[in-house]
Design a protein around this motif. Sequence first.
Motif, mmCIF file in Angstrom:
data_model
loop_
_atom_site.group_PDB
_atom_site.id
_atom_site.type_symbol
_atom_site.label_atom_id
_atom_site.label_comp_id
_atom_site.label_asym_id
_atom_site.label_seq_id
_atom_site.Cartn_x
_atom_site.Cartn_y
_atom_site.Cartn_z
ATOM 1 N N SER A 201 0.859 -1.191 0.000
ATOM 2 C CA SER A 201 0.000 0.000 0.000
ATOM 3 C C SER A 201 0.889 1.234 0.000
ATOM 4 C CB SER A 201 -0.897 -0.009 1.245
ATOM 5 O OG SER A 201 -1.619 1.203 1.328
ATOM 6 N N THR A 202 0.613 2.138 -0.928
ATOM 7 C CA THR A 202 1.422 3.365 -1.027
ATOM 8 C C THR A 202 0.549 4.613 -1.043
ATOM 9 O OG1 THR A 202 3.036 4.601 -2.340
ATOM 10 C CG2 THR A 202 1.515 3.212 -3.572
ATOM 11 N N SER A 203 1.106 5.688 -0.513
ATOM 12 C CA SER A 203 0.408 6.971 -0.533
ATOM 13 C C SER A 203 0.544 7.639 -1.903
ATOM 14 C CB SER A 203 0.991 7.872 0.557
ATOM 15 O OG SER A 203 2.389 7.977 0.376
ATOM 16 N N GLY A 204 1.334 7.013 -2.807
ATOM 17 C CA GLY A 204 1.402 7.560 -4.168
ATOM 18 C C GLY A 204 2.731 8.213 -4.504
ATOM 19 N N ILE A 205 3.829 7.485 -4.327
ATOM 20 C CA ILE A 205 5.180 7.992 -4.642
ATOM 21 C C ILE A 205 5.419 7.696 -6.133
ATOM 22 C CG2 ILE A 205 7.623 7.909 -3.932
ATOM 23 C CD1 ILE A 205 5.709 8.555 -1.583
ATOM 24 N N ILE A 206 5.085 8.643 -6.986
ATOM 25 C CA ILE A 206 5.002 8.364 -8.426
ATOM 26 C C ILE A 206 6.297 7.776 -9.024
ATOM 27 C CG2 ILE A 206 4.667 9.439 -10.700
ATOM 28 C CD1 ILE A 206 2.427 11.077 -9.459
ATOM 29 N N PRO A 207 7.471 8.348 -8.744
ATOM 30 C CA PRO A 207 8.674 7.765 -9.383
ATOM 31 C C PRO A 207 8.890 6.301 -9.006
ATOM 32 C CG PRO A 207 9.194 9.842 -8.262
ATOM 33 C CD PRO A 207 7.785 9.510 -7.905
ATOM 34 N N ARG A 208 8.530 5.955 -7.762
ATOM 35 C CA ARG A 208 8.725 4.560 -7.321
ATOM 36 C C ARG A 208 7.631 3.649 -7.906
ATOM 37 N NH1 ARG A 208 12.660 6.916 -5.647
ATOM 38 N NH2 ARG A 208 13.161 6.336 -7.778
ATOM 39 N N ILE A 209 6.437 4.189 -8.152
ATOM 40 C CA ILE A 209 5.402 3.379 -8.808
ATOM 41 C C ILE A 209 5.890 3.032 -10.213
ATOM 42 C CG2 ILE A 209 3.040 3.411 -9.745
ATOM 43 C CD1 ILE A 209 2.233 5.118 -7.306
#
Length: 355
Positions: A201-209
Motif C-alpha cells: 500500500s502506497t500513498s502515491g510515490i510516483i517515481p517509485r510506482i
Amino acid sequence: MSCSPSLAPIEVLDSLAGKTLGELQALVADMGEPVFRAQQLHHWIYVKNARTFDEMTNLAKSFREKLAQHFTIGHLELAEKQISSDGTRKYLFRLSDGQLIESVLMHFKDRDGYSICISSQVGCAVDCSFCATGKLGFKRNLTVPEIVDQYLYVQADLGKEVRNIVFMGQGEPLLNYDNLLAAIRLLNQSAEVGMRHITISTSGIIPRISQLAQEKLQLVLAVSLHAPDNDTRNQFMPINKKWPVEQLIQSLQDYIRLCGRRITIEYILLAGINDSREHAHRLGQLTQSLKCNINLIPYNPIGQDYDFKRPSLETIEAFKSRLSRYGKKVTLRMERGTDIDAACGQLANQASLNR
Ligand code: SAH
Ligand code: SF4
C-alpha cells in the motif's frame, strides 16, 4: 571536550533471517562447512520457521553452537503482544537500536486464512493528517532482516501458516524501495509466500510506482487515493502538492499497462470532508478507466485531538452504493482490532508500556 568514558558498543549479532540462499552458502563456506549445510539452514529458517538453532536437529551440535555464537535467527525482540476481542494480534517489537515497530496479525473467516500487516519504516515522513504513524515523524528505514523477520516471528508465534502479507503497517513502503523489494523477493522465493498474496500500500510515490512497474511483479498494488480531486486531497495529504491526483492516475494507468495487474484504490471515509454524494460520483468517474477494485476504509479514530470523524453507517452505505454504479467492485474494509489500536492508521507504538 567531554571527558566522559566512552561506552563499549553492544555487539549486535548478524541475523540469518533476511539472507538469501546464496548469502547463506557464502557464510557456510567461510565457516568451513560443506555447502549443502546452507540449504539445510535455509530450509529451517524459511520453511520450517525454526526460531532456535537447537531445533535444527540435522545439523551437528558443534556447528549449531558455532552458529549461535555469531548469529541470531532474527533481530526482533518482543516488547509487547496484545490480543483483540476479535482475535487480531498486535506485536510491538524492539529493534536492536531500541526503536519500536508494530506488526498486526488478522484472521478473516471469509478469506484465505491469516494476513499479516508489516511495517516498512520506523515512523513515516509522509505526514497524512489522519494517521497516527504520521504523527511519529520519520525515524529510519527498516532493514531487510527487520522486514522479513516480522513475518517469520509472527507465523512462528501463531504456529500456523500465514499466507497473506500486506505492507500496510508503519511507514511508506515505496520510500524504502530497495529493502522492500529485497524483502519481498525473500518472502516469495525463500518463505514461499505467493506473489499474488503480497500487497504493497502506497500513498502515491510516483517515481517509485514507475520503477515498480518495470519489475512486472504479480503482487497487488494498493494506492491510498482518498480523494477524487486536488482540493480535497490537499487538505489531508501534503504529498499531493508534490504528486497531484491527475499525475498519480496517469502513473497508475502506466503501471496497469505494464504489469497487466488489477490494482486496488483505497479510500478513507472522513465525515464531512470526502464522503459527499459529489465525491462518490467524482471518484467513480475518475477511476472509470482504471482496472481497479475500490476499498473504502471508514476512518479509525487516532485520538481526541484530531479533527476527523467517521461518517455514519448510512453515509458510508450511500457512498458505497453510489460508487458501485460505476461498475467497479467496491468493498468496505472491516475494522480489526480497534480495541487494541491495531486498525489502519492506529499504529503509533502506543502499547501499554509507553503509556
Ligand atoms: N503508508 C502506506 C501504507 C500504510 S497505511 C499508505 O499510506 O498507503 C495503510 C492504510 O491505512 C492507508 O490506506 C492509509 O491511508 C490508511 N489509514 C491511515 N490512517 C488511517 C485512519 N486513521 N483510519 C483509517 N485508515 C487509515
Ligand atoms: Fe505514512 Fe501511510 Fe500514515 Fe500517510 S497513511 S502518514 S503514508 S503510514
